[in-house]
Design a protein around this motif. Structure first.
Motif, short mmCIF file in Angstrom:
data_model
loop_
_atom_site.label_atom_id
_atom_site.label_comp_id
_atom_site.label_asym_id
_atom_site.label_seq_id
_atom_site.Cartn_x
_atom_site.Cartn_y
_atom_site.Cartn_z
N GLY A 186 47.63 41.57 40.11
CA GLY A 186 47.85 41.37 38.68
C GLY A 186 47.72 42.62 37.83
O GLY A 186 47.95 42.57 36.63
N GLY A 187 47.37 43.74 38.44
CA GLY A 187 47.29 44.97 37.67
C GLY A 187 48.67 45.47 37.28
O GLY A 187 49.69 44.95 37.73
N GLY A 188 48.69 46.49 36.42
CA GLY A 188 49.96 47.06 36.02
C GLY A 188 49.82 47.90 34.77
O GLY A 188 48.71 48.28 34.38
N ALA A 197 24.47 44.96 44.18
CA ALA A 197 24.18 43.52 44.30
C ALA A 197 25.28 42.77 45.03
O ALA A 197 25.12 41.59 45.34
N TYR A 198 26.39 43.41 45.31
CA TYR A 198 27.56 42.74 45.85
C TYR A 198 27.85 43.24 47.26
O TYR A 198 27.92 44.44 47.51
N GLU A 199 28.04 42.30 48.19
CA GLU A 199 28.23 42.66 49.59
C GLU A 199 29.69 42.93 49.94
O GLU A 199 29.97 43.70 50.87
N TYR A 200 30.60 42.26 49.27
CA TYR A 200 32.01 42.35 49.64
C TYR A 200 32.84 42.82 48.46
O TYR A 200 32.58 42.42 47.31
N TRP A 201 33.84 43.65 48.78
CA TRP A 201 34.67 44.26 47.75
C TRP A 201 36.15 44.18 48.12
O TRP A 201 36.51 44.24 49.29
N GLY A 202 36.97 44.05 47.08
CA GLY A 202 38.40 44.15 47.28
C GLY A 202 38.84 45.61 47.28
O GLY A 202 38.03 46.52 47.10
N GLN A 203 40.14 45.81 47.45
CA GLN A 203 40.68 47.17 47.54
C GLN A 203 40.97 47.76 46.16
O GLN A 203 41.21 48.96 46.05
N GLY A 204 40.96 46.94 45.14
CA GLY A 204 41.18 47.42 43.78
C GLY A 204 42.62 47.28 43.34
O GLY A 204 43.55 47.29 44.15
N THR A 205 42.79 47.14 42.04
CA THR A 205 44.12 47.07 41.43
C THR A 205 44.11 47.92 40.17
O THR A 205 43.17 47.87 39.37
N GLN A 206 45.15 48.72 40.01
CA GLN A 206 45.21 49.66 38.90
C GLN A 206 45.65 48.96 37.61
O GLN A 206 46.66 48.24 37.60
N VAL A 207 44.92 49.21 36.55
CA VAL A 207 45.29 48.76 35.21
C VAL A 207 45.44 50.00 34.33
O VAL A 207 44.51 50.81 34.23
N THR A 208 46.61 50.16 33.74
CA THR A 208 46.87 51.30 32.87
C THR A 208 47.31 50.78 31.50
O THR A 208 48.27 50.01 31.41
N VAL A 209 46.59 51.21 30.47
CA VAL A 209 46.90 50.78 29.11
C VAL A 209 47.39 52.00 28.33
O VAL A 209 46.65 52.97 28.16
N GLY A 258 46.81 46.59 23.05
CA GLY A 258 46.93 45.31 22.36
C GLY A 258 47.47 44.20 23.23
O GLY A 258 47.43 43.03 22.84
N GLY A 259 47.99 44.56 24.39
CA GLY A 259 48.57 43.57 25.28
C GLY A 259 47.54 42.89 26.16
O GLY A 259 46.32 43.10 26.01
N SER A 260 48.04 42.07 27.08
CA SER A 260 47.18 41.28 27.95
C SER A 260 47.61 41.38 29.40
O SER A 260 48.79 41.62 29.69
N LEU A 261 46.66 41.21 30.28
CA LEU A 261 46.90 41.10 31.71
C LEU A 261 45.92 40.08 32.27
O LEU A 261 44.81 39.93 31.74
N ARG A 262 46.31 39.44 33.36
CA ARG A 262 45.38 38.58 34.08
C ARG A 262 45.28 39.05 35.52
O ARG A 262 46.29 39.07 36.24
N LEU A 263 44.09 39.42 35.91
CA LEU A 263 43.83 39.81 37.29
C LEU A 263 43.39 38.59 38.09
O LEU A 263 42.68 37.73 37.57
N SER A 264 43.78 38.58 39.34
CA SER A 264 43.35 37.53 40.26
C SER A 264 42.70 38.17 41.47
O SER A 264 43.04 39.30 41.85
N CYS A 265 41.79 37.44 42.06
CA CYS A 265 41.13 37.91 43.29
C CYS A 265 40.99 36.71 44.21
O CYS A 265 40.24 35.78 43.91
N GLN A 294 40.89 37.43 32.73
CA GLN A 294 41.88 37.47 31.65
C GLN A 294 41.48 38.57 30.69
O GLN A 294 40.37 38.55 30.14
N MET A 295 42.39 39.52 30.48
CA MET A 295 42.09 40.68 29.64
C MET A 295 43.04 40.69 28.46
O MET A 295 44.26 40.81 28.64
#
Length: 125
Positions: A8-10, A111-123, A15-22, A81-82
């Motif tokens: 969901g990154g991009g 505090a977190y054991e598991y992580w995703g690979q990440g998604t880039q958000v550029t505003v 002023g815009g919106s993005l919704r990330l999912s995991c 939701q951003m």
């Protein structure tokens, strides 16, 4: 082992919106508290938001009122939701899973054991 895959990154204008999912690869997704962090090059990974097993939510001050974290346990997915995005929100966003009951410091990556690979958000401004 839990695999987390963000999407969901991009690129979006200020002023815009993005919704990330995991999406999580576990049948016990509801037993994890889930968090979102972000990181810019050369800086440490910073807490953005967290949702507990009981749907209690918490946010960094910098995103409060603009971002909303939610989860769908039936789909093993957590969302971010951003809205009202700012150039300073530009970062790689990571989701993370915390299996510990009663975590005290929920804003540290430790505090977190598991992580995703990440998604880039550029505003853009």
């Amino acid at each position: 082992q839990v695999q987390l895959i963000e999407s969901g990154g991009g690129l979006v204008q200020a002023g815009g919106s993005l919704r990330l999912s995991c999406a999580a690869s576990t049948r016990t997704f509801s037993s994890y508290a889930m968090g979102w962090f972000r990181q810019v090059p050369g800086k440490e990974r910073m807490f953005v938001a967290r949702i507990s097993r009981s749907i209690f939510t918490s946010y960094a001050d910098s995103v409060k009122g603009r971002f909303t974290i939610s989860r769908d346990n039936a789909k093993n997915t957590v969302y971010l939701q951003m809205n009202s995005l700012k150039p300073e929100d530009t970062a790689v966003y990571y989701c993370a899973a915390d299996s510990t009951i009663g975590t005290i410091n929920t804003t540290t990556p430790l505090a977190y054991e598991y992580w995703g690979q990440g998604t880039q958000v550029t505003v853009s401004s």
